[in-house]
Design a protein around this motif. Structure first.
Motif, short mmCIF file in Angstrom:
data_model
loop_
_atom_site.label_atom_id
_atom_site.label_comp_id
_atom_site.label_asym_id
_atom_site.label_seq_id
_atom_site.Cartn_x
_atom_site.Cartn_y
_atom_site.Cartn_z
N ILE A 30 0.84 -1.20 0.00
CA ILE A 30 0.00 0.00 0.00
C ILE A 30 0.87 1.25 0.00
O ILE A 30 0.64 2.19 -0.77
N HIS A 31 1.91 1.27 0.85
CA HIS A 31 2.79 2.44 0.94
C HIS A 31 3.42 2.75 -0.41
O HIS A 31 3.43 3.89 -0.87
N PHE A 32 3.96 1.72 -1.07
CA PHE A 32 4.71 1.95 -2.30
C PHE A 32 3.82 2.04 -3.55
O PHE A 32 4.33 2.27 -4.64
N GLN A 33 2.51 1.88 -3.39
CA GLN A 33 1.61 2.11 -4.51
C GLN A 33 1.05 3.53 -4.48
O GLN A 33 0.54 4.01 -5.48
N ARG A 34 1.16 4.21 -3.34
CA ARG A 34 0.60 5.57 -3.21
C ARG A 34 1.40 6.58 -4.03
O ARG A 34 2.62 6.61 -3.96
N ASN A 37 3.87 8.87 -2.25
CA ASN A 37 5.17 8.28 -1.94
C ASN A 37 5.99 8.04 -3.21
O ASN A 37 6.95 7.29 -3.20
N ASN A 38 5.55 8.69 -4.31
CA ASN A 38 6.17 8.52 -5.63
C ASN A 38 6.07 7.08 -6.13
O ASN A 38 6.87 6.65 -6.94
N GLY A 39 5.09 6.35 -5.62
CA GLY A 39 4.98 4.93 -5.92
C GLY A 39 4.23 4.64 -7.20
O GLY A 39 3.87 5.53 -7.97
N GLY A 40 4.00 3.36 -7.41
CA GLY A 40 3.29 2.88 -8.58
C GLY A 40 2.95 1.41 -8.41
O GLY A 40 3.01 0.89 -7.29
N ASP A 41 2.60 0.76 -9.49
CA ASP A 41 2.15 -0.63 -9.41
C ASP A 41 3.26 -1.56 -8.92
O ASP A 41 4.35 -1.61 -9.48
N VAL A 42 2.94 -2.29 -7.85
CA VAL A 42 3.88 -3.23 -7.25
C VAL A 42 3.63 -4.61 -7.84
O VAL A 42 2.49 -5.10 -7.84
N GLU A 43 4.68 -5.24 -8.32
CA GLU A 43 4.57 -6.59 -8.87
C GLU A 43 4.69 -7.63 -7.76
O GLU A 43 3.96 -8.60 -7.71
N GLU A 44 5.65 -7.41 -6.85
CA GLU A 44 5.89 -8.40 -5.80
C GLU A 44 6.56 -7.75 -4.60
O GLU A 44 7.38 -6.86 -4.73
N VAL A 45 6.18 -8.23 -3.41
CA VAL A 45 6.86 -7.83 -2.17
C VAL A 45 7.40 -9.11 -1.53
O VAL A 45 6.65 -10.06 -1.32
N LYS A 46 8.71 -9.12 -1.26
CA LYS A 46 9.30 -10.26 -0.55
C LYS A 46 9.54 -9.84 0.89
O LYS A 46 10.41 -9.02 1.18
N TYR A 47 8.71 -10.37 1.79
CA TYR A 47 8.85 -10.11 3.21
C TYR A 47 8.05 -11.18 3.95
O TYR A 47 6.94 -11.48 3.53
N GLN A 62 10.03 0.28 -14.43
CA GLN A 62 11.34 0.79 -14.03
C GLN A 62 11.27 2.26 -13.59
O GLN A 62 11.96 2.68 -12.67
N GLU A 63 10.41 3.02 -14.22
CA GLU A 63 10.29 4.45 -13.92
C GLU A 63 9.88 4.69 -12.46
O GLU A 63 10.31 5.65 -11.83
N VAL A 64 9.07 3.80 -11.92
CA VAL A 64 8.61 3.93 -10.54
C VAL A 64 9.80 3.80 -9.58
O VAL A 64 9.88 4.52 -8.58
N VAL A 65 10.73 2.91 -9.91
CA VAL A 65 11.93 2.74 -9.07
C VAL A 65 12.65 4.07 -8.94
O VAL A 65 13.01 4.50 -7.84
N GLU A 66 12.85 4.74 -10.07
CA GLU A 66 13.57 6.02 -10.05
C GLU A 66 12.82 7.04 -9.19
O GLU A 66 13.42 7.78 -8.41
N ASN A 67 11.49 7.08 -9.32
CA ASN A 67 10.68 8.03 -8.56
C ASN A 67 10.74 7.75 -7.06
O ASN A 67 10.86 8.66 -6.24
N VAL A 68 10.65 6.47 -6.70
CA VAL A 68 10.69 6.07 -5.29
C VAL A 68 12.05 6.44 -4.68
O VAL A 68 12.12 6.92 -3.55
N LEU A 69 13.11 6.24 -5.44
CA LEU A 69 14.46 6.55 -4.94
C LEU A 69 14.67 8.06 -4.78
O LEU A 69 15.47 8.49 -3.96
N LYS A 70 13.94 8.86 -5.55
CA LYS A 70 14.08 10.32 -5.48
C LYS A 70 13.44 10.91 -4.24
O LYS A 70 13.80 12.00 -3.82
N LYS A 71 12.48 10.20 -3.65
CA LYS A 71 11.76 10.73 -2.48
C LYS A 71 12.73 10.77 -1.29
O LYS A 71 13.39 9.79 -0.99
N ASP A 72 12.78 11.94 -0.63
CA ASP A 72 13.73 12.13 0.46
C ASP A 72 13.51 11.17 1.62
O ASP A 72 14.44 10.55 2.11
N GLN A 73 12.29 11.08 2.07
CA GLN A 73 12.01 10.31 3.29
C GLN A 73 10.77 9.45 3.09
O GLN A 73 9.72 9.96 2.72
N HIS A 74 10.92 8.15 3.33
CA HIS A 74 9.77 7.26 3.31
C HIS A 74 9.42 6.94 4.75
O HIS A 74 10.22 6.39 5.49
#
Length: 108
Positions: A30-34, A37-47, A62-74
């Motif tokens: 949910i966090h990383f789809q919002r 949070n610069n998120g997007g469609d999640v294919e898989e979570v390993k936890y 791949q574009e979502v990865v770049e956006n998520v990494l750009k966010k200062d604080q999660h």
């Protein structure tokens, strides 16, 4: 496989032992789809993983990865958690610090 690795991030700082693995994986999804949070469609979570407090998230794009990494604080927040948890998000690659990545266990 290589393309999949470029769409994966390593999440450190996941609160360990508070909730069942599936519940925490759901909260992470949910966090990383919002969009906030610069998120997007999640294919898989390993936890959970072999490393306490570490999760792997693979995005569909791949574009979502770049956006998520750009966010200062999660900050992981959910009504099932007692407080907000800061997360460290790093790019997944084969030479990431061994303290974050599951070791490859070779048979003896």
């Amino acid at each position: 496989q290589a393309a999949r690795a470029t769409r994966t991030v390593v999440i450190a700082g996941v609160p360990d032992g508070l909730l069942q693995g599936e519940v925490m994986a759901d909260i992470l999804t949910i966090h990383f789809q919002r969009s906030r949070n610069n998120g997007g469609d999640v294919e898989e979570v390993k936890y959970p993983t072999r490393n306490k407090g570490v999760a792997y998230i693979t995005f569909e794009d791949q574009e979502v990865v770049e956006n998520v990494l750009k966010k200062d604080q999660h900050l992981l927040e959910d009504r099932r958690l007692s407080r907000h948890y800061p997360l460290t998000v790093t790019r997944y690659c084969d030479n990431v610090s061994s303290s974050l990545i599951d070791p490859i266990v070779l048979p003896l």
